[in-house]
Scaffold this motif. Structure first.
Motif, mmCIF file in Angstrom:
data_model
loop_
_atom_site.group_PDB
_atom_site.id
_atom_site.type_symbol
_atom_site.label_atom_id
_atom_site.label_comp_id
_atom_site.label_asym_id
_atom_site.label_seq_id
_atom_site.Cartn_x
_atom_site.Cartn_y
_atom_site.Cartn_z
ATOM 1 N N SER A 22 0.829 -1.206 0.000
ATOM 2 C CA SER A 22 0.000 0.000 0.000
ATOM 3 C C SER A 22 0.863 1.257 0.000
ATOM 4 O O SER A 22 0.630 2.180 -0.779
ATOM 5 C CB SER A 22 -0.913 -0.002 1.220
ATOM 6 O OG SER A 22 -1.725 1.136 1.236
ATOM 7 N N LEU A 23 1.878 1.283 0.847
ATOM 8 C CA LEU A 23 2.757 2.453 0.916
ATOM 9 C C LEU A 23 3.547 2.657 -0.368
ATOM 10 O O LEU A 23 3.842 3.787 -0.760
ATOM 11 C CB LEU A 23 3.718 2.329 2.101
ATOM 12 C CG LEU A 23 3.081 2.454 3.474
ATOM 13 C CD1 LEU A 23 4.088 2.116 4.562
ATOM 14 C CD2 LEU A 23 2.523 3.856 3.681
ATOM 15 N N ALA A 83 -2.973 -10.017 -3.409
ATOM 16 C CA ALA A 83 -3.397 -10.243 -2.023
ATOM 17 C C ALA A 83 -4.923 -10.242 -1.921
ATOM 18 O O ALA A 83 -5.512 -11.122 -1.291
ATOM 19 C CB ALA A 83 -2.807 -9.182 -1.099
ATOM 20 N N HIS A 84 -5.567 -9.269 -2.550
ATOM 21 C CA HIS A 84 -7.023 -9.160 -2.477
ATOM 22 C C HIS A 84 -7.706 -10.397 -3.076
ATOM 23 O O HIS A 84 -8.580 -10.999 -2.451
ATOM 24 C CB HIS A 84 -7.482 -7.888 -3.192
ATOM 25 C CG HIS A 84 -8.943 -7.599 -3.044
ATOM 26 N ND1 HIS A 84 -9.498 -7.169 -1.870
ATOM 27 C CD2 HIS A 84 -9.964 -7.700 -3.916
ATOM 28 C CE1 HIS A 84 -10.799 -7.013 -2.026
ATOM 29 N NE2 HIS A 84 -11.112 -7.331 -3.261
ATOM 30 N N ASP A 85 -7.281 -10.785 -4.268
ATOM 31 C CA ASP A 85 -7.880 -11.950 -4.932
ATOM 32 C C ASP A 85 -7.621 -13.236 -4.149
ATOM 33 O O ASP A 85 -8.512 -14.059 -3.964
ATOM 34 C CB ASP A 85 -7.354 -12.083 -6.361
ATOM 35 C CG ASP A 85 -7.775 -10.920 -7.248
ATOM 36 O OD1 ASP A 85 -8.719 -10.176 -6.869
ATOM 37 O OD2 ASP A 85 -7.163 -10.748 -8.321
ATOM 38 N N GLY A 86 -6.391 -13.408 -3.677
ATOM 39 C CA GLY A 86 -6.042 -14.603 -2.911
ATOM 40 C C GLY A 86 -6.798 -14.684 -1.592
ATOM 41 O O GLY A 86 -7.245 -15.753 -1.178
ATOM 42 N N PHE A 102 -8.909 -3.835 -0.187
ATOM 43 C CA PHE A 102 -9.916 -3.124 -0.984
ATOM 44 C C PHE A 102 -9.690 -1.620 -0.900
ATOM 45 O O PHE A 102 -9.633 -0.930 -1.916
ATOM 46 C CB PHE A 102 -11.330 -3.488 -0.496
ATOM 47 C CG PHE A 102 -12.416 -2.696 -1.157
ATOM 48 C CD1 PHE A 102 -12.842 -3.019 -2.431
ATOM 49 C CD2 PHE A 102 -12.999 -1.621 -0.506
ATOM 50 C CE1 PHE A 102 -13.849 -2.284 -3.047
ATOM 51 C CE2 PHE A 102 -13.997 -0.878 -1.110
ATOM 52 C CZ PHE A 102 -14.429 -1.216 -2.393
ATOM 53 N N TRP A 103 -9.554 -1.115 0.321
ATOM 54 C CA TRP A 103 -9.381 0.333 0.481
ATOM 55 C C TRP A 103 -8.006 0.795 0.013
ATOM 56 O O TRP A 103 -7.863 1.914 -0.507
ATOM 57 C CB TRP A 103 -9.660 0.743 1.929
ATOM 58 C CG TRP A 103 -11.122 0.655 2.211
ATOM 59 C CD1 TRP A 103 -11.754 -0.282 2.977
ATOM 60 C CD2 TRP A 103 -12.149 1.474 1.663
ATOM 61 N NE1 TRP A 103 -13.106 -0.088 2.948
ATOM 62 C CE2 TRP A 103 -13.382 0.992 2.147
ATOM 63 C CE3 TRP A 103 -12.162 2.571 0.810
ATOM 64 C CZ2 TRP A 103 -14.606 1.565 1.817
ATOM 65 C CZ3 TRP A 103 -13.376 3.140 0.482
ATOM 66 C CH2 TRP A 103 -14.576 2.646 0.975
ATOM 67 N N ARG A 131 -7.301 3.686 -2.923
ATOM 68 C CA ARG A 131 -6.519 4.892 -2.644
ATOM 69 C C ARG A 131 -5.300 5.047 -3.544
ATOM 70 O O ARG A 131 -4.561 6.020 -3.421
ATOM 71 C CB ARG A 131 -6.069 4.904 -1.184
ATOM 72 C CG ARG A 131 -7.200 5.132 -0.211
ATOM 73 C CD ARG A 131 -6.698 5.114 1.203
ATOM 74 N NE ARG A 131 -5.664 6.100 1.429
ATOM 75 C CZ ARG A 131 -5.857 7.288 1.977
ATOM 76 N NH1 ARG A 131 -7.035 7.644 2.369
ATOM 77 N NH2 ARG A 131 -4.851 8.116 2.161
ATOM 78 N N LEU A 132 -5.072 4.095 -4.435
ATOM 79 C CA LEU A 132 -3.918 4.217 -5.324
ATOM 80 C C LEU A 132 -4.038 5.484 -6.153
ATOM 81 O O LEU A 132 -5.130 5.853 -6.576
ATOM 82 C CB LEU A 132 -3.831 3.006 -6.254
ATOM 83 C CG LEU A 132 -3.398 1.692 -5.615
ATOM 84 C CD1 LEU A 132 -3.479 0.568 -6.628
ATOM 85 C CD2 LEU A 132 -1.999 1.794 -5.056
ATOM 86 N N PRO A 133 -2.917 6.150 -6.412
ATOM 87 C CA PRO A 133 -2.976 7.383 -7.209
ATOM 88 C C PRO A 133 -3.679 7.190 -8.553
ATOM 89 O O PRO A 133 -4.428 8.038 -8.982
ATOM 90 C CB PRO A 133 -1.507 7.760 -7.406
ATOM 91 C CG PRO A 133 -0.828 7.179 -6.215
ATOM 92 C CD PRO A 133 -1.570 5.904 -5.922
ATOM 93 N N SER A 134 -3.479 6.046 -9.208
ATOM 94 C CA SER A 134 -4.133 5.835 -10.494
ATOM 95 C C SER A 134 -5.638 5.754 -10.316
ATOM 96 O O SER A 134 -6.403 6.219 -11.150
ATOM 97 C CB SER A 134 -3.603 4.560 -11.152
ATOM 98 O OG SER A 134 -3.874 3.440 -10.342
ATOM 99 N N GLU A 135 -6.085 5.164 -9.213
ATOM 100 C CA GLU A 135 -7.507 5.077 -8.944
ATOM 101 C C GLU A 135 -8.074 6.445 -8.582
ATOM 102 O O GLU A 135 -9.226 6.732 -8.833
ATOM 103 C CB GLU A 135 -7.772 4.097 -7.800
ATOM 104 C CG GLU A 135 -7.438 2.665 -8.133
ATOM 105 C CD GLU A 135 -8.390 2.056 -9.135
ATOM 106 O OE1 GLU A 135 -9.586 2.410 -9.124
ATOM 107 O OE2 GLU A 135 -7.931 1.227 -9.929
#
Length: 190
Positions: free
Chosen positions: A44-45, A55-58, A94-95, A99-103
């Motif tokens: 995330s960082l 990680a999310h999918d797994g 998910f969060w 919060r990714l810059p592209s998102e």
């Protein structure tokens, strides 16, 4: 492959390996949850979208496995605890992805206040609102407004030193500046 790409690839591999280990019946230990939590935090960082997606999918697949009822149709305390931990990590990923810059579609104008704010704090961490106001040639109110936007985006953070805000760039913010081609444009680059 650049060093950044290699680190991202290694992080994705590490996430997948840990999730595979956790999928085994005896793999969901306290240590494995802690390790995965640290990997998710690092991802995330660093704004490492591939590792966060892995990680999310797994975790969602793992949650599907854990939520299946046992042979007797009841859940034991251990299963309920594992399910709760998995749900917590799924929420965090998910969060983090949101919060990714592209998102966030920051798409900073290279000459706008937000981009200049980020380049200034990248070049000289710890600048106060007053110092940023002077360097950007804007009112302190504008510095606060832009700072709140960047703080909410996860690309800048502030701390208090005495009565003043001190602004610093996050690893995600540094990665964003690099991706946007704005790295090295602060006063140190002049």
């Amino acid at each position: 492959m650049s060093d950044t790409d290699r680190v991202r690839h290694d992080r994705v591999t590490e996430v997948r390996n840990l999730l595979e280990e956790m999928a085994l019946d005896s793999g969901m230990t306290e240590g494995s949850f802690s390790s995965l939590g640290m990997l998710i935090t690092d991802s995330s960082l660093a704004a490492d979208e591939p590792a966060l997606r892995a990680a999310h999918d797994g975790l969602r697949r793992l949650y599907g496995k854990v939520t299946r009822p046992g042979e007797d149709g009841h859940e034991d305390a251990k299963t309920m605890e594992q399910r709760g931990r998995l749900l917590g990590l799924i929420d965090v990923t998910f969060w983090s992805l949101r919060r990714l810059p592209s998102e966030l579609q920051l798409n900073l104008d290279p000459h706008g206040h937000a981009a200049r704010f980020l380049t200034e704090i990248a070049a000289e961490p710890g600048l106060s609102n007053a110092q940023l106001s002077e360097r950007l040639g804007v009112d302190i109110t504008e510095v606060s407004r832009v700072g709140r936007k960047l703080l909410a985006s996860g690309v800048a953070w502030k701390s208090r030193q005495w009565r003043y805000n001190c602004w610093n760039i996050t690893p995600r913010g540094a990665a964003y500046l690099e991706q946007a081609g704005l790295a090295g444009r602060g006063p140190a680059a002049k």
